[in-house]
Design a protein around this motif. Structure first.
Motif, mmCIF file in Angstrom:
data_model
loop_
_atom_site.group_PDB
_atom_site.id
_atom_site.type_symbol
_atom_site.label_atom_id
_atom_site.label_comp_id
_atom_site.label_asym_id
_atom_site.label_seq_id
_atom_site.Cartn_x
_atom_site.Cartn_y
_atom_site.Cartn_z
ATOM 1 N N ALA A 77 -9.631 -8.086 -1.125
ATOM 2 C CA ALA A 77 -8.325 -7.949 -1.782
ATOM 3 C C ALA A 77 -7.300 -7.412 -0.778
ATOM 4 O O ALA A 77 -6.968 -8.093 0.184
ATOM 5 C CB ALA A 77 -8.450 -7.035 -2.999
ATOM 6 N N THR A 78 -6.839 -6.184 -0.969
ATOM 7 C CA THR A 78 -5.800 -5.647 -0.076
ATOM 8 C C THR A 78 -6.303 -5.426 1.343
ATOM 9 O O THR A 78 -5.502 -5.384 2.280
ATOM 10 C CB THR A 78 -5.277 -4.310 -0.629
ATOM 11 O OG1 THR A 78 -6.367 -3.370 -0.736
ATOM 12 C CG2 THR A 78 -4.634 -4.492 -1.993
ATOM 13 N N ASP B 107 -0.644 -1.712 -1.866
ATOM 14 C CA ASP B 107 -0.005 -2.114 -3.116
ATOM 15 C C ASP B 107 -0.994 -1.926 -4.262
ATOM 16 O O ASP B 107 -1.973 -2.672 -4.369
ATOM 17 C CB ASP B 107 0.443 -3.571 -3.023
ATOM 18 C CG ASP B 107 1.153 -4.050 -4.281
ATOM 19 O OD1 ASP B 107 1.402 -3.219 -5.182
ATOM 20 O OD2 ASP B 107 1.442 -5.254 -4.377
ATOM 21 N N THR B 108 -0.748 -0.911 -5.094
ATOM 22 C CA THR B 108 -1.685 -0.585 -6.168
ATOM 23 C C THR B 108 -1.851 -1.741 -7.143
ATOM 24 O O THR B 108 -2.951 -2.001 -7.642
ATOM 25 C CB THR B 108 -1.208 0.660 -6.929
ATOM 26 O OG1 THR B 108 -0.902 1.695 -5.996
ATOM 27 C CG2 THR B 108 -2.286 1.163 -7.880
ATOM 28 N N GLY B 109 -0.766 -2.447 -7.407
ATOM 29 C CA GLY B 109 -0.837 -3.556 -8.344
ATOM 30 C C GLY B 109 -1.677 -4.726 -7.855
ATOM 31 O O GLY B 109 -2.144 -5.539 -8.647
ATOM 32 N N SER B 110 -1.880 -4.803 -6.529
ATOM 33 C CA SER B 110 -2.658 -5.904 -5.944
ATOM 34 C C SER B 110 -4.127 -5.553 -5.752
ATOM 35 O O SER B 110 -4.890 -6.370 -5.225
ATOM 36 C CB SER B 110 -2.051 -6.310 -4.593
ATOM 37 O OG SER B 110 -0.704 -6.724 -4.747
ATOM 38 N N GLY C 225 2.819 -0.809 -11.314
ATOM 39 C CA GLY C 225 4.163 -1.374 -11.256
ATOM 40 C C GLY C 225 4.858 -1.508 -12.590
ATOM 41 O O GLY C 225 5.976 -2.015 -12.667
ATOM 42 N N ILE C 226 4.228 -1.014 -13.671
ATOM 43 C CA ILE C 226 4.821 -1.205 -14.991
ATOM 44 C C ILE C 226 5.747 -0.061 -15.404
ATOM 45 O O ILE C 226 6.432 -0.168 -16.424
ATOM 46 C CB ILE C 226 3.739 -1.388 -16.078
ATOM 47 C CG1 ILE C 226 2.968 -0.079 -16.304
ATOM 48 C CG2 ILE C 226 2.776 -2.513 -15.713
ATOM 49 C CD1 ILE C 226 2.014 -0.132 -17.487
#
Length: 448
Positions: free
Chosen positions: A257-258, A287-290, A398-399
């Motif tokens: 992933a990241t 990127d936490t959302g990724s 990201g919300i």
């Protein structure tokens, strides 16, 4: 739990702590609403309340970017709220009273014990002085190390302020940052390959999150493990397992992933940083959302556990987790009591651990369900946000910026509960005036 006050209004120590945090949050809200606090001079009430509670509760979740929305005055207000929230308003207040040579009453000492979850009343004044002094020294060293990078990049004045702000935010496990000047809401992602920034911030987070009493024990006994209190041994062992165990799992989960395109050293440091920051700090270098679904679930678990008692961190605490696991092991082995490091845990440890675990878990699950009912978030994102708020972490997929007023109100309440302590707040609000004079008969039920 002791009561203070006279007449009809009699407040317990825990109620005073809860009201104190509430008042600090309201003062912060008023200051952030001033035109001088915002770059464009206008801040909504929701933005001000959310930011003030997030700062005072050392969380780090934000509706607006800290560096671009707030002026220097607003950023100073946020930094002061972080410092008050990290050390506890009673610690700051007691230190001020000592400076003006005001006598500290017995009631104020008792409230201080409740505020920082201390062992006992004796020596609380000395401990308070050590906490403030130790905090200033650690934050000063952290700021000096960060200044090595920030001053050449931002100039002397701004570089020094950025160094102090991030040192305070990291030590208090707050997660607020001023890196939005590079890219809004980017946190420390631009410094993912800067080992000085990474290890300085990690050190500040860990030192602030292990607890003030651990400092004292380490200072007194140095590296003599056998002379440490059982509390210190449990905290250090649990902290080490969570940090390095979490880093290993993050390294595995993020390999595709990241971390797919990262060099090996950067992947290792990134995994270690993520494991540390999930323990209530809120900074991120990826990127936490990724992140992969596995990493998000692991982050939720670490955020739920949090730091250690009597520290700047949130969560159910490392000792609660350790007690829960130890009693579970003793139950499987059918042993009479839970033992660790040659000592048996107190009989009431299991009951308190279960109470803290179940109440906190109940709050976050209800909060996540309400969030999903209010807005069409995925379950994992909603849980991530609420667990982050409850553990006073500040990480988000990201919300946060998409929250409506109602959803932001839910997160604000959860942040406040996470800092004051849901169990403590429930005890403060629901405490009975007198215990029943009789004990009811006992009877067995079948468990499991």
């Amino acid at each position: 739990m002791k009561k203070v006050g006279s007449g009809r209004l009699r407040l317990s120590n825990l109620q005073i702590v809860a009201i104190g945090y509430f008042c600090v949050c309201m003062i912060g809200t008023i200051l952030l609403l001033l035109p001088i606090s915002a770059v464009k001079g206008n801040t909504t009430l929701l933005q001000a309340i959310f930011t003030a509670v997030s700062a005072c509760c050392v969380t780090g979740l934000v509706l607006v970017d800290t560096s671009t929305h707030w002026t220097l005055f607003g950023q100073l207000v946020i930094m002061i709220l972080i410092q008050i929230g990290g050390l506890g308003f009673m610690t700051i207040g007691m230190r001020f009273m000592l400076l003006v040579r005001r006598r500290i009453s017995l009631r104020e000492r008792e409230v201080m014990v409740e505020s920082i979850n201390a062992y006992q009343l004796g020596g609380i004044i000395r401990l308070t002085q050590e906490i403030v002094t130790g905090t200033l020294i650690v934050e000063g060293i952290g700021a000096a190390l960060l200044a090595i990078r920030f001053i050449p990049e931002f100039g002397l004045t701004k570089g020094l302020f950025y160094s102090v702000f991030h040192a305070v935010s990291a030590f208090c496990n707050a997660g607020f940052d001023l890196m939005g000047i590079k890219e809004p809401f980017c946190s420390l992602v631009p410094y993912a390959n800067d080992f000085l920034i990474n290890f300085t911030v990690m050190a500040l987070i860990i030192i602030g999150g292990i607890g003030f009493f651990i400092w004292e024990d380490l200072y007194k006994h140095g590296l003599q493990w056998k002379r440490y209190y059982l509390h210190t041994k449990v905290v250090l062992a649990t902290t080490g397992i969570l940090i390095f165990g979490g880093a290993l799992l993050f390294f595995i989960f993020e390999r595709s992933a990241t971390g797919a395109e990262m060099p090996m050293k950067e992947r290792m440091v990134s995994a270690l940083f993520q494991s540390v920051t999930c323990r209530t700090a809120g900074f991120n270098t990826i990127d936490t959302g990724s992140m992969s679904e596995g990493s998000k679930l692991l982050s939720i678990l670490l955020m739920f556990i949090g730091g250690s008692p009597g520290s700047t961190a949130g969560g159910i605490k490392t000792t609660t987790c350790a007690a829960f696991v130890l009693y579970m092991i003793s139950g499987v082995r059918r042993e009479g009591s839970a033992t660790v490091f040659g000592r048996s845990l107190m009989p009431d440890a299991l009951g308190r651990a279960i109470s803290i675990f179940t109440i906190n878990l109940g709050v976050v699950l209800i909060g996540a369900l309400i969030l999903c009912a209010l807005q069409p978030f995925s379950g994992i994102d909603a849980m991530f946000e609420v667990f982050s708020a409850m553990g006073t972490v500040g990480l988000s997929t990201g919300i946060t910026r998409q929250l409506t007023a109602a959803s932001a109100g839910v997160i604000t309440l959860v942040m406040f509960l996470g800092r004051v302590g849901s169990v403590s707040l429930a005890s403060a609000l629901l405490e009975k005036k007198a215990k029943p004079p009789v004990t009811l008969p006992t009877e067995k039920i079948i468990i499991g």
